[in-house]
Design a protein around this motif. Structure first.
Motif, PDB file in Angstrom:
ATOM      1  N   ASP A 128      -6.684  -4.708 -41.122  1.00 24.94           N
ATOM      2  CA  ASP A 128      -7.011  -5.733 -40.138  1.00 24.94           C
ATOM      3  C   ASP A 128      -7.300  -5.028 -38.813  1.00 24.94           C
ATOM      4  OD1 ASP A 128      -4.530  -5.036 -39.069  1.00 24.94           O
ATOM      5  OD2 ASP A 128      -3.503  -6.779 -39.896  1.00 24.94           O
ATOM      6  N   ASP A 187      -3.485  -9.732 -54.880  1.00 21.40           N
ATOM      7  CA  ASP A 187      -3.239  -9.933 -53.454  1.00 21.40           C
ATOM      8  C   ASP A 187      -3.587  -8.706 -52.618  1.00 21.40           C
ATOM      9  OD1 ASP A 187      -1.231  -8.301 -54.345  1.00 21.40           O
ATOM     10  OD2 ASP A 187       0.419  -9.447 -53.451  1.00 21.40           O
ATOM     11  N   ARG A 188      -4.215  -7.703 -53.247  1.00 21.23           N
ATOM     12  CA  ARG A 188      -4.656  -6.482 -52.543  1.00 21.23           C
ATOM     13  C   ARG A 188      -3.506  -5.818 -51.801  1.00 21.23           C
ATOM     14  NH1 ARG A 188      -8.230  -8.197 -48.575  1.00 21.23           N
ATOM     15  NH2 ARG A 188      -8.477  -5.999 -48.026  1.00 21.23           N
ATOM     16  N   ARG A 219       3.318 -10.843 -44.630  1.00 18.47           N
ATOM     17  CA  ARG A 219       3.900  -9.498 -44.690  1.00 18.47           C
ATOM     18  C   ARG A 219       3.923  -8.852 -43.311  1.00 18.47           C
ATOM     19  NH1 ARG A 219       0.018  -8.901 -48.918  1.00 18.47           N
ATOM     20  NH2 ARG A 219       0.920  -9.343 -50.957  1.00 18.47           N
ATOM     21  N   TYR A 242      -2.398  -1.653 -42.690  1.00 21.04           N
ATOM     22  CA  TYR A 242      -2.958  -2.925 -43.129  1.00 21.04           C
ATOM     23  C   TYR A 242      -4.434  -2.974 -42.737  1.00 21.04           C
ATOM     24  CZ  TYR A 242       1.580  -5.148 -44.152  1.00 21.04           C
ATOM     25  OH  TYR A 242       2.792  -5.494 -44.684  1.00 21.04           O
ATOM     26  N   ALA A 281      -3.851  -5.524 -47.881  1.00 19.69           N
ATOM     27  CA  ALA A 281      -3.962  -6.771 -47.130  1.00 19.69           C
ATOM     28  C   ALA A 281      -2.608  -7.191 -46.573  1.00 19.69           C
ATOM     29  CB  ALA A 281      -4.512  -7.874 -48.033  1.00 19.69           C
ATOM     30  N   ARG A 282      -2.652  -7.842 -45.424  1.00 23.07           N
ATOM     31  CA  ARG A 282      -1.422  -8.278 -44.762  1.00 23.07           C
ATOM     32  C   ARG A 282      -0.997  -9.684 -45.193  1.00 23.07           C
ATOM     33  NH1 ARG A 282       1.213  -6.838 -39.844  1.00 23.07           N
ATOM     34  NH2 ARG A 282      -0.479  -5.469 -39.144  1.00 23.07           N
ATOM     35  N   GLY A 283      -1.655 -10.320 -46.093  1.00 23.39           N
ATOM     36  CA  GLY A 283      -1.394 -11.715 -46.434  1.00 23.39           C
ATOM     37  C   GLY A 283       0.048 -12.031 -46.775  1.00 23.39           C
ATOM     38  N   ASP A 284       0.319 -13.342 -46.922  1.00 19.79           N
ATOM     39  CA  ASP A 284       1.635 -13.857 -47.310  1.00 19.79           C
ATOM     40  C   ASP A 284       2.718 -13.506 -46.301  1.00 19.79           C
ATOM     41  OD1 ASP A 284       0.496 -14.854 -49.673  1.00 19.79           O
ATOM     42  OD2 ASP A 284       0.863 -12.974 -50.731  1.00 19.79           O
TER      43      ASP A 284
END
Length: 221
Positions: A189, A119-120, A157, A187, A152-155
């Motif tokens: 992005d 998930d980086r 976070r 992050y 990464a900011r996924g999920d």
């Protein structure tokens, strides 16, 4: 008396101007405070360098060209957490050899962890990596540490999860006896550090913020 002090003041101003030039070689150890980097004499300086993905195979001449032809004072080595897990100390020995070659040309080396988490986002593997890497390089004042390459900011976070991942790595580096400056990444992005509450900034001395703006992701001047 005032006239006697003037040459000293002038020398200080000249030295400050020289350090602020891109590419100046800092006297170690390096520290970070108030949004700037300082050398051991208390003078600020600016890092100017490049990322070197092929550091394992780069010949020593690479570093001489960077320093003497391009007037750089820093090189970034992306260190693979996966390769370290596979090869252990042998991987860090290869990194130490490359670091020594860069240092010999008066280049500061930024060691950046490239995690192997799907998930980086930093996890136990990267934390273990920093325990070993910080111990291996703690006596080298011409190294800096970058905690994680482009998390990464996924999920869903947010900043609390970010701090919860960064602080243990900072603590592990300091527990290993390494006092070098640590770069804490945003992050990956377009927002960078926008919206980071002050109370969630990681604790510790000699920390600097790191962001990687891309023309297709972030606004530029």
């Amino acid at each position: 008396m005032a006239g006697a002090c003037a040459p000293v003041a002038a020398m200080r101003i000249d030295a400050l101007a020289a350090r602020l030039k891109e590419g100046a070689v800092p006297a170690t150890p390096i520290s970070a405070r108030g949004g700037a980097l300082f050398d051991s004499t208390g003078l600020p300086f600016v890092l100017k360098g490049a990322n070197l993905p092929n550091w394992e195979t780069a010949p020593p001449l690479t570093y001489r060209v960077m320093r003497q032809r391009w007037n750089m004072n820093q090189v970034r080595f992306p260190l693979s957490v996966a390769a370290w897990r596979r090869d252990g100390q042998a991987y860090l020995d290869r990194a130490a050899k490359a670091v020594a070659a860069a240092n010999a040309e008066n280049l500061v080396v930024l060691l950046a962890a490239v995690g192997d988490e799907p998930d980086r986002f930093p996890g136990p593997n990267t934390l273990a990596f920093w325990r070993a890497t910080a111990a291996a390089f703690r006596n080298n004042p011409l190294t800096l540490f970058s905690l994680y390459n482009e998390p990464a900011r996924g999920d869903g976070r947010g900043w609390p999860e970010w701090r919860a991942a960064m602080q243990p790595m900072i603590d592990a580096i300091r527990a290993a006896g390494a006092a070098q400056v640590i770069a804490v990444p945003a992050y990956h992005d377009s927002t960078g550090f926008l919206g980071l509450p002050g109370e969630l900034f990681p604790s510790g001395a000699d920390l600097m913020l790191e962001a990687h703006p891309y023309f297709d992701l972030a606004p530029t001047e």
